[in-house]
Design an enzyme around this catalytic site. Structure first.
Site, short mmCIF file in Angstrom:
data_model
loop_
_atom_site.label_atom_id
_atom_site.label_comp_id
_atom_site.label_asym_id
_atom_site.label_seq_id
_atom_site.Cartn_x
_atom_site.Cartn_y
_atom_site.Cartn_z
N SER A 100 42.63 42.90 31.63
CA SER A 100 43.69 42.80 32.63
C SER A 100 43.31 43.54 33.91
O SER A 100 42.34 43.18 34.57
CB SER A 100 44.99 43.33 32.04
OG SER A 100 46.07 43.16 32.92
N ASP A 240 46.65 40.31 39.20
CA ASP A 240 45.78 41.23 38.48
C ASP A 240 44.61 40.45 37.87
O ASP A 240 44.47 39.24 38.09
CB ASP A 240 46.56 42.02 37.43
CG ASP A 240 47.20 41.15 36.36
OD1 ASP A 240 47.16 39.91 36.48
OD2 ASP A 240 47.73 41.71 35.37
N ASP A 242 43.63 39.30 34.95
CA ASP A 242 43.81 38.12 34.09
C ASP A 242 44.90 37.20 34.61
O ASP A 242 45.27 36.23 33.94
CB ASP A 242 44.09 38.53 32.64
CG ASP A 242 45.34 39.39 32.49
OD1 ASP A 242 45.75 40.02 33.47
OD2 ASP A 242 45.90 39.43 31.38
N ASP A 244 48.07 37.16 34.97
CA ASP A 244 49.40 36.93 34.39
C ASP A 244 50.48 37.64 35.17
O ASP A 244 51.67 37.39 34.96
CB ASP A 244 49.44 37.30 32.91
CG ASP A 244 49.14 38.78 32.65
OD1 ASP A 244 48.69 39.48 33.58
OD2 ASP A 244 49.33 39.23 31.51
#
Length: 451
Positions: A100, A240, A242, A244
């Site tokens: 992440s 961010d 990743d 999400d």
């Protein structure tokens, strides 16, 4: 692996650590085998981000899965919400290899059951933690197979089907992908003729050469703010690593509070479905909660953390859920979080108004907020107790849903809660004016310092 390392690696919501120092291929292989046994599923989907260690870790995890007789669905490169889409559409458990927003030296695994149902502490991660310290399991008699799927275009089409993008007015949007997975997904999702997308750091690069892919840190969105002003753009978006989570910046280069996004998206969805439940974590602005109620919604208060929000959403069949950290959850996306779907709602709402985003956001803001203040302390639990002793008698209401929340007669409130991952106490406060907020913040910080 020692129990101490396993405890450090397997956290409350996911698996994350330095790679390969802590999370190496042997650990990923062991986790893959344990996850296959935990789910008992015939197939498990695997996706990965752009970090240098992700391909090898994902391959080792897949070997562990196949050795236990389950097949692997290789979803390839993608964002975490893409993995949720694959899990939901195919009805299979999933594993996303990503750390992440963490720096380049880290990697990790986010896991879900079929239908993107989260796996966390108490729902499976404790089993995987134990498996890391136990003898390796024997392979099943016959290994499972493997197949590749390419569903990124379908993922984008699904998001488009959830927001009415017809009649958009021309908008210029600056997007900072932070060299993360938004560099792959944003061109697919924001490919609308009325949108002029100005890309920043779309090259997939797990070394993060420009800045950490953590938009919660102000220094990581400074370049985006400058670019929005320089371009005369209508909106800025930051994701961010990743992809999400989504953070927005208005045309002035000012950050849009996540609580304002919660109110904006909730009101849009409640207009379609009056009376629906909306889950918010306890850090969300009271103003946003008031607006959910005024829009005919039923606010449901949650602890901080995706597993708690998703569980309450499923229990109440909530149409939407939001957190102060930029996570936004949608019932029509298997109760999972997707930053790009939130971005589409922001764009659609901005397009439906004649004014700038700042005017729209100012209309959603009712109280002054401190933002999250992190205080390092050797004993966070003792510090929470000290705060309650110091300020509890003056509060009109106290609760311990997540740390300590104290509400006062003038409408101000604060929450202090220990971090799940480090010796840090997190403080959030809100009040009707800046002076009241500053005084409340200092009183809480003084109590923490005396603990």
């Amino acid at each position: 692996m020692t129990p101490e390392l396993a405890a450090r690696l397997v956290k409350a919501y996911d698996i994350r650590g330095l790679s390969p120092q802590e999370l190496d291929e042997a650990a990923a292989h062991r986790i893959g085998a344990a996850f296959a046994r935990l789910t008992g599923a015939p197939e498990i989907a695997v996706a990965r981000d752009m970090r240098d260690t992700s391909p090898a870790l994902a391959a080792a995890f897949a070997r562990g899965v196949r050795e236990q007789g389950a097949a692997v669905v290789d979803a390839g490169l993608g964002s975490t919400d893409y993995l949720y889409y694959v899990s939901g559409r195919l009805g299979v458990p999933g594993a996303m290899f990503t750390a992440s927003h963490n720096p380049a030296g880290y990697n990790g695994i986010k896991l879900c059951r079929a239908g993107a149902v989260p796996v966390g502490e108490g729902t499976g991660l404790e089993v995987l933690r134990a498996a890391l310290t136990e003898p390796a399991p024997a392979p099943a008699g016959r290994p499972g197979g493997s197949r590749e799927v390419a569903l990124l275009a379908d993922y984008a089409a699904h998001l488009h089907g959830l927001v009415d993008l017809s009649g958009l007015r021309p908008l210029k949007v600056v997007v900072d992908a932070g060299n993360g997975m938004a560099g792959l997904t944003v061109p697919l999702v924001l490919n609308q003729p009325e949108l002029t997308v100005v890309p920043m750091y779309f090259e997939l690069d797990g070394s993060f050469p420009h800045h950490e892919a953590d938009p919660m840190k102000p220094e990581n969105v400074a370049a985006l703010k400058e670019r929005v002003r320089a371009e005369g753009a209508d909106l800025g978006l930051a994701f961010d690593g990743d992809a999400d989570r989504c953070f927005a910046v208005d045309e002035r280069g000012e950050a849009v509070p996540a609580s304002s996004v919660v109110a904006l998206v909730a009101k849009r969805l409640l207009a379609r479905e009056p009376g629906a439940a909306v889950v918010h974590n306890l850090i969300t602005s009271r103003g946003s909660v008031e607006q959910i109620e005024e829009a005919g919604g039923k606010p449901v208060r949650s602890r901080v953390g995706h597993s708690f929000v998703k569980a309450l959403m499923a229990e109440h069949q909530a149409v939407f859920g939001g957190e102060h950290s930029g996570h936004y959850y949608f019932r029509d996306f298997w109760f999972a979080d997707t930053g790009l779907l939130a971005a589409l709602h922001i764009i659609a709402e901005l397009s439906s108004t004649e004014g700038p985003l700042s005017r729209l956001v100012d209309g959603l803001k009712r109280y002054e907020a401190s933002g999250e203040v992190n205080v390092r302390t050797p004993d966070p639990a003792a510090a929470v107790a000290a705060v309650e002793r110091a300020l509890g008698d003056a509060a009109a209401q106290l609760d311990h849903l997540d740390g300590l929340t104290a509400s006062f007669a003038d409408g101000s409130w604060f929450n202090v809660r220990p971090s799940n991952t480090e010796p840090v106490l997190r403080l959030n406060a809100e009040a009707g004016d800046a002076a009241t907020l500053a005084a409340l913040r200092e009183r809480v910080l003084a109590a923490i310092a005396q603990a």
